[in-house]
Scaffold this active site. Structure first.
Site, mmCIF file in Angstrom:
data_model
loop_
_atom_site.group_PDB
_atom_site.id
_atom_site.type_symbol
_atom_site.label_atom_id
_atom_site.label_comp_id
_atom_site.label_asym_id
_atom_site.label_seq_id
_atom_site.Cartn_x
_atom_site.Cartn_y
_atom_site.Cartn_z
ATOM 1 N N ASP A 1 -5.820 2.040 -4.193
ATOM 2 C CA ASP A 1 -7.124 1.896 -3.548
ATOM 3 C C ASP A 1 -7.488 3.097 -2.676
ATOM 4 O O ASP A 1 -8.590 3.150 -2.132
ATOM 5 C CB ASP A 1 -7.204 0.599 -2.735
ATOM 6 N N ASP B 1 -2.511 6.138 -3.702
ATOM 7 C CA ASP B 1 -1.384 5.537 -2.990
ATOM 8 C C ASP B 1 -0.773 4.452 -3.878
ATOM 9 O O ASP B 1 -1.130 4.315 -5.053
ATOM 10 C CB ASP B 1 -1.840 4.975 -1.644
ATOM 11 N N SER C 1 0.829 -1.207 0.000
ATOM 12 C CA SER C 1 0.000 0.000 0.000
ATOM 13 C C SER C 1 0.864 1.257 0.000
ATOM 14 O O SER C 1 1.642 1.486 -0.916
ATOM 15 C CB SER C 1 -0.959 -0.028 1.191
ATOM 16 N N ASP D 1 -0.991 1.122 -4.191
ATOM 17 C CA ASP D 1 -1.769 0.065 -4.841
ATOM 18 C C ASP D 1 -3.102 0.551 -5.396
ATOM 19 O O ASP D 1 -3.945 -0.250 -5.785
ATOM 20 C CB ASP D 1 -1.982 -1.114 -3.893
#
Length: 472
Positions: free
Chosen positions: A247, A243, A108, A245
């Site tokens: 999401d 961010d 993340s 990833d």
């Protein structure tokens, strides 16, 4: 033979607010295989599947971790579908449509020397109970001696773009100039064609060959300045980023001011006519004071807690959703938009909230939409490399006497009205300001959130608190 629970314990990898997180060196090939075996064997009695999907973010360590997970799946007799570098919600969406589980290799927003694994059952993101089952599983497996060869399938990327483009007219964003701050986001190759398909003029910004740990809750000063410079230089209507990833969204208005994630979520939920919301306790109280929703439920921080609350809300309300202070938007029910049905996606997503914001901003600026909300300002920051054990010890003592805790932080003029220990320590002050402390679930960091009727006050509270808490 190796035992999954023993390998996982020895690795030191732990579950955080969403997914397993740890240092790259902790994610050995055997550790990745152990998690994979534990996850799959824990759900095989509940679901029938012969395939498992995998995707990754742009971290240098992610490809090998995916190969280790894939070899474990192949040892289990399962076919691996590899979608390469795509956003976590893109992987989760395509897997849910195919009714198969999936594994996302991503850390993340945390630094590149760390990484992680996110697990999805065929019906969506795993719960906290599922995490415990994975940790305690005693699946037997052979040590990993080689890695799987993976070939990228582009189905997840295509379906993710189609999920949103079918909702709007192809000229919905005509006349809009949008900047995409690409950095190392897993979705950076998808966002330009998506926005262009809706008629926008898109300019790519800040692409990086090195991993950039963008934290949408604690935006770096360099990125605050960049957004304002880019907005002035290009005359953007909006700047969009995420961010690592993809999401959690990061959205700037026409002046280059980054929006708080919970404000973005509030605006999105309003445009979608959502009846009931589940949001973490750290979110802005404007969500309740705007009186736009029939019901708002407050949860612990982390998408699994928000998703768990959906089970209660869906019993009473027909349209439900959730979002976090980081901006990730979770759609808990199918919802109709422009005569089209968008299916539920109960995991954090960055694209839906920005598109709904743009659809609401056809006749007015984004800043005006924000200014029409109750003016409650939030600010947050963190202390990095701050031992979790130390954070917990400080907050446990503070819960015994929050007033003394504030005095020790130098806030002698502030009075405690009440406190909330749903997640960390959230102190409501007599002047209606809020000061909230919480150890990160993903890294050795102590986070501090503040809310006030003035932004300068919120920033002051956070900056002074984090400066002085180091001395306790």
């Amino acid at each position: 033979m190796l035992i999954s629970s023993e390998v996982i314990k020895e690795s030191g990898v732990q579950f955080g607010t969403s997914g397993a997180r740890g240092l790259v060196e902790q994610f050995t090939d055997n550790a990745c295989a152990a998690f994979t075996y534990a996850f799959i064997t824990s759900i095989q009695s509940q679901f029938e599947f012969k395939q498992v999907a995998i995707a990754i973010d742009n971290r240098p360590s992610s490809p090998q971790m995916a190969q280790a997970c894939a070899i474990a799946l192949q040892q289990l007799g399962l076919k691996v579908i590899y979608y390469g570098v795509v956003p976590t919600p893109a992987l989760a969406y395509v897997a849910m449509q195919d009714n198969i589980p999936c594994i996302m290799v991503t850390g993340s927003h945390i630094p590149f020397d760390r990484n992680g694994l996110k697990f999805y059952r065929p019906d969506g993101e795993i719960s906290k109970a599922d995490e415990k089952t994975i940790l305690n599983a005693t699946a037997e497996f052979e040590a990993v001696t080689d890695l799987a060869e993976l070939v990228v399938n582009d189905k997840a990327a295509i379906q993710y773009i189609e999920r949103y483009t079918v909702l709007f007219d192809s000229e919905m964003l005509a006349g809009k100039r949008i900047g995409i701050y690409e950095h190392s986001s897993a979705g950076r190759d998808l966002y330009t064609p998506l926005f262009e398909a809706l008629g926008a003029e898109v300019i790519a910004l800040g692409r990086s060959d090195e991993f950039v740990p963008i934290d949408t809750e604690a935006v770096a000063e360099v990125d605050i300045n960049r957004a304002k410079q880019w907005s002035q230089q290009y005359g953007f209507d909006l700047i969009f980023s995420t961010d690592g990833d993809g999401d959690r969204p990061l959205v700037a208005d026409e002046q280059g001011n980054w929006l708080r994630g919970d404000v973005l979520g509030l605006l999105c939920a309003d445009v979608m006519n959502i009846e009931a919301l589940a949001v973490p306790v750290s979110c802005n109280t404007a969500i309740e004071s705007c009186n736009l929703f029939k019901y708002v439920s407050r949860t612990k921080i982390g998408s699994p807690y928000v998703i768990a609350e959906f089970e209660n809300l869906i019993k009473t309300y027909s349209s439900i959703a959730g979002f976090e202070a980081n901006g990730g938007f979770l759609l808990g029910s199918d919802v109709e938009i422009n005569g089209c049905l968008i299916k539920a996606l109960p995991t954090r997503d960055a694209v839906l909230p920005v598109l709904m914001l743009l659809s609401a901003a056809k006749q007015q600026s984004i800043s005006s939409l924000v200014n029409n909300l109750p003016q409650r300002f939030t600010f947050s920051d963190r202390i990095q490399s701050f031992a979790t054990e130390k954070s917990i010890a400080i907050l446990e003592k503070a819960k015994e006497s929050p007033q003394i805790f504030l005095d020790n932080l130098g806030f002698n003029n502030l009075k405690v009205e009440s406190m909330d220990v749903t997640d960390g320590l959230r102190i409501l002050l007599a002047d209606t300001s809020v000061l909230h402390f919480r150890p990160s679930g993903n890294a050795p960091e102590l986070r501090c959130y503040a809310e006030s009727s003035l932004m300068v006050k919120a920033e002051f509270l956070v900056n002074k608190a984090l400066k002085n808490i180091k001395m306790l």
